[in-house]
Design a protein around this motif. Structure first.
Motif, mmCIF file in Angstrom:
data_model
loop_
_atom_site.group_PDB
_atom_site.id
_atom_site.type_symbol
_atom_site.label_atom_id
_atom_site.label_comp_id
_atom_site.label_asym_id
_atom_site.label_seq_id
_atom_site.Cartn_x
_atom_site.Cartn_y
_atom_site.Cartn_z
ATOM 1 N N GLY A 190 -13.924 -37.091 -47.202
ATOM 2 C CA GLY A 190 -14.317 -36.400 -48.422
ATOM 3 C C GLY A 190 -15.733 -36.779 -48.786
ATOM 4 N N GLY A 191 -16.252 -36.227 -49.857
ATOM 5 C CA GLY A 191 -17.590 -36.589 -50.296
ATOM 6 C C GLY A 191 -18.651 -36.171 -49.308
ATOM 7 N N ALA A 192 -19.643 -37.045 -49.111
ATOM 8 C CA ALA A 192 -20.793 -36.690 -48.288
ATOM 9 C C ALA A 192 -20.548 -36.915 -46.804
ATOM 10 C CB ALA A 192 -22.013 -37.490 -48.733
ATOM 11 N N GLY A 193 -19.502 -37.649 -46.432
ATOM 12 C CA GLY A 193 -19.181 -37.848 -45.031
ATOM 13 C C GLY A 193 -20.045 -38.887 -44.344
ATOM 14 N N PHE A 194 -20.010 -40.119 -44.830
ATOM 15 C CA PHE A 194 -20.790 -41.184 -44.195
ATOM 16 C C PHE A 194 -20.144 -41.533 -42.856
ATOM 17 C CE2 PHE A 194 -22.707 -45.320 -43.564
ATOM 18 C CZ PHE A 194 -23.942 -45.196 -44.173
ATOM 19 N N PRO A 195 -20.930 -41.597 -41.758
ATOM 20 C CA PRO A 195 -20.357 -41.954 -40.457
ATOM 21 C C PRO A 195 -19.605 -43.281 -40.524
ATOM 22 C CG PRO A 195 -22.556 -41.056 -40.160
ATOM 23 C CD PRO A 195 -22.355 -41.221 -41.642
ATOM 24 N N THR A 196 -18.339 -43.269 -40.145
ATOM 25 C CA THR A 196 -17.462 -44.412 -40.372
ATOM 26 C C THR A 196 -17.852 -45.635 -39.561
ATOM 27 O OG1 THR A 196 -15.665 -42.892 -40.920
ATOM 28 C CG2 THR A 196 -15.050 -45.149 -40.384
ATOM 29 N N HIS A 197 -18.304 -45.450 -38.324
ATOM 30 C CA HIS A 197 -18.667 -46.617 -37.506
ATOM 31 C C HIS A 197 -19.796 -47.413 -38.141
ATOM 32 C CE1 HIS A 197 -21.704 -43.669 -36.119
ATOM 33 N NE2 HIS A 197 -22.436 -44.724 -35.853
ATOM 34 N N ALA A 198 -20.716 -46.704 -38.852
ATOM 35 C CA ALA A 198 -21.833 -47.387 -39.510
ATOM 36 C C ALA A 198 -21.380 -48.080 -40.790
ATOM 37 C CB ALA A 198 -22.939 -46.386 -39.823
ATOM 38 N N LYS A 199 -20.326 -47.551 -41.388
ATOM 39 C CA LYS A 199 -19.819 -48.131 -42.639
ATOM 40 C C LYS A 199 -19.097 -49.453 -42.397
ATOM 41 C CE LYS A 199 -17.426 -46.440 -46.773
ATOM 42 N NZ LYS A 199 -16.677 -45.300 -47.342
ATOM 43 N N LEU A 200 -18.507 -49.590 -41.212
ATOM 44 C CA LEU A 200 -17.699 -50.773 -40.913
ATOM 45 C C LEU A 200 -18.531 -51.891 -40.314
ATOM 46 C CD1 LEU A 200 -14.536 -48.981 -39.475
ATOM 47 C CD2 LEU A 200 -14.815 -49.995 -41.748
ATOM 48 N N LYS A 201 -19.666 -52.159 -40.928
ATOM 49 C CA LYS A 201 -20.549 -53.235 -40.479
ATOM 50 C C LYS A 201 -20.906 -54.117 -41.660
ATOM 51 C CE LYS A 201 -22.636 -50.620 -36.668
ATOM 52 N NZ LYS A 201 -23.885 -50.041 -36.099
ATOM 53 N N GLY A 202 -21.124 -55.382 -41.404
ATOM 54 C CA GLY A 202 -21.475 -56.304 -42.476
ATOM 55 C C GLY A 202 -20.382 -57.332 -42.688
ATOM 56 N N GLY A 218 -16.188 -30.422 -56.622
ATOM 57 C CA GLY A 218 -16.348 -29.566 -55.459
ATOM 58 C C GLY A 218 -17.539 -28.624 -55.566
ATOM 59 N N ARG A 219 -17.925 -28.070 -54.403
ATOM 60 C CA ARG A 219 -19.071 -27.156 -54.327
ATOM 61 C C ARG A 219 -18.618 -25.747 -54.683
ATOM 62 N NH1 ARG A 219 -21.404 -24.465 -49.705
ATOM 63 N NH2 ARG A 219 -19.778 -25.472 -48.449
ATOM 64 N N SER A 256 -17.088 -22.044 -43.276
ATOM 65 C CA SER A 256 -16.091 -22.541 -42.319
ATOM 66 C C SER A 256 -15.760 -23.992 -42.635
ATOM 67 C CB SER A 256 -16.599 -22.405 -40.882
ATOM 68 O OG SER A 256 -17.800 -23.139 -40.695
ATOM 69 N N VAL A 257 -14.623 -24.436 -42.161
ATOM 70 C CA VAL A 257 -14.128 -25.792 -42.411
ATOM 71 C C VAL A 257 -14.966 -26.804 -41.633
ATOM 72 C CG1 VAL A 257 -12.159 -27.349 -42.110
ATOM 73 C CG2 VAL A 257 -11.788 -24.976 -42.851
ATOM 74 N N ILE A 258 -15.407 -27.855 -42.312
ATOM 75 C CA ILE A 258 -16.141 -28.943 -41.672
ATOM 76 C C ILE A 258 -15.385 -30.250 -41.907
ATOM 77 C CG2 ILE A 258 -18.354 -27.753 -41.862
ATOM 78 C CD1 ILE A 258 -19.047 -29.566 -44.213
ATOM 79 N N LYS A 259 -15.929 -31.342 -41.412
ATOM 80 C CA LYS A 259 -15.222 -32.625 -41.462
ATOM 81 C C LYS A 259 -14.969 -33.119 -42.882
ATOM 82 C CE LYS A 259 -16.981 -34.174 -36.961
ATOM 83 N NZ LYS A 259 -17.743 -35.197 -36.219
#
Length: 459
Positions: free
Chosen positions: A26-38, A217-218, A229-232
């Motif tokens: 949901g939201g802006a769709g931050f790439p998950t692999h980059a989020k799971l660092k730190g 929502g937009r 169309s449907v996106i992630k």
């Protein structure tokens, strides 16, 4: 030599997430692999689904609890987190039962945190405060207090990635004026029009659509929705009458909104008193922003004022204008406009600046979700969509935009006329960039490449 935590049981969890092209659902769709660092101490799964009318996450927690729990366990181990908590509303009894059963059966080191039914319970800053009693600093992120928040839908995609499956499909809610509101599962790139058909179609005449929930929502016109169309990150498609409250608000021009703010704001400060970020002690006071906007010319410099800069702290939840303001003004839209200006000027709020203690009144000023739905003008659709059934379909053609997330778009790897298979990598994240891979969602032939990749079934 011992193996890194992310490679326990022979599976590199973070690499699997990156390969699969997973972003926040949901939201802006931050790439998950980059989020799971730190330095992550606490992994929090967001199952609050606080937007009225949406039921996607609730469906997943009921029907795919085992996958969500197993993925959460793997991610907790991979990042070295000491704790893992699934946060959801205490009223979600069936969801809680399914999750508790999965936790017991797997012996998973996961807790469940039951929240009250309020909006916006799913906001990252709010959910961290609810679960940990810590406040993320203004302009900060959960990692600043050792936390990472991940949606349960994202966690379900991680479970699939650990089975070697890339992101090709999307669960979402289709609700509102449709004849049969439902949760659906469709390939990425499926047209909104086909999604609406899955939900039984819509009445004749004009209407508006919202991609997402009714609060954040937009907004889309009928024509825009039929071309989408449907996106992630598509969490839902809501169809509302053209004379509904959200539609009428959207028809107010920026100039008219600005003039109304100047002439009608009575400085009652209800927008500030009920602001979720202000209640956490952040220096965001929408009523002061409205007051200062009333003294500016339309072309005035907004980036020199500390009060106007504080708009950068707004999460645009809409409580201020939908639930709080007695004059039907639009502080959220004002803040959104200011945020765009601040971004253009590359003006940022200094992390942690102005932090105060959370309000003593916070608990009593949480906005009940159903009352928020009523104020938003969507109460008649609130209980129409259940979580028992699921509609699925594979279309003959999909349109896959390259921009489906925060960061750089992936680099196209296919050409017109090339045959592709579902799950095949068709656009790769640039090396070293914040981005995410994109995969074909159906078997077919590439018929167009540009800002989007269009794939059509053969035969």
């Amino acid at each position: 030599m011992s193996r890194p935590a992310s490679e326990k049981n022979g599976v590199d969890v973070i690499s699997a997430i990156q390969r699969a092209g997973i972003v926040g659902c949901g939201g802006a769709g931050f790439p998950t692999h980059a989020k799971l660092k730190g330095d992550i101490h606490h992994l929090i799964l967001n199952g609050a689904e606080c937007e009225p009318l949406l039921r996607t996450d609730r469906y997943l927690m009921i029907h795919h609890a085992a996958q969500i729990v197993s993925a959460a366990t793997a991610v907790k181990q991979a990042v070295g987190a000491r704790q893992c908590t699934i946060a959801l509303k205490g009223s979600y009894q069936e969801e809680i039962s399914s999750l508790e059963q999965a936790i017991r059966e797997q012996g998973a080191p996961i807790l469940i945190h039951k929240m009250k039914s309020f909006y916006p319970a799913g906001d990252e800053q709010v959910i961290v405060a609810e679960v940990t009693q810590q406040v993320i600093p203004p302009a900060g992120i959960p990692l600043d207090v050792g936390c990472v928040v991940s949606n349960v839908g994202t966690m379900y995609n991680i479970a699939l990635a650990l089975e070697g499956k890339n992101v090709t499909h999307k669960y979402l809610t289709v609700s509102g004026m449709v004849k049969k509101p439902t949760v659906i599962c469709v390939p990425l790139g499926t047209s909104f029009a086909q999604c609406l058909e899955l939900a039984g179609g819509i009445p004749e005449g004009d209407w508006m659509a919202i991609a997402g929930g009714p609060m954040m929502g937009r907004r889309l016109t009928r024509d825009q929705a039929l071309e989408a169309s449907v996106i992630k990150t598509t969490s839902g498609i809501l169809i509302l009458p053209i004379d509904s409250l959200p539609a009428r608000k959207e028809q107010i021009t920026l100039l008219h909104m600005y003039q109304r703010a100047r002439s009608s704001c009575i400085q009652c400060r209800r927008c500030t008193d009920l602001c979720p970020r202000h209640l956490l002690g952040h220096p965001l006071e929408p009523h002061r922003i409205m007051r200062q906007m009333a003294t500016l010319e339309l072309d005035g410099n907004t980036t020199d004022s500390r009060i106007l800069k504080s708009a950068a702290l707004c999460c645009e939840c809409g409580i201020c204008e939908t639930f709080a303001c007695p004059m039907q003004l639009q502080p959220r839209r004002v803040n959104a406009m200011l945020k765009q200006e601040l971004a253009r000027e590359k003006v940022r709020w200094n992390k942690g600046e102005g932090q105060q203690e959370p309000s003593l009144w916070r608990e009593g000023r949480k906005a009940p979700t159903k009352r928020v739905a009523a104020r938003a003008g969507v109460l008649e659709y609130y209980d129409r969509c259940g979580t028992a059934g699921l509609m699925q379909e594979t279309p003959d053609q999909v349109t896959l935009p390259l921009r489906q997330h925060i960061g750089a778009p992936p680099t196209v790897l296919v050409t017109v006329g090339e045959q592709v298979s579902a799950g095949q990598l068709i656009a790769a994240a640039p090396e070293g960039a914040l981005s995410a891979n994109l995969h074909a969602s159906i078997d077919g032939v590439v018929v167009s490449v540009g800002d989007a990749i269009v794939i059509r079934k053969e035969g």
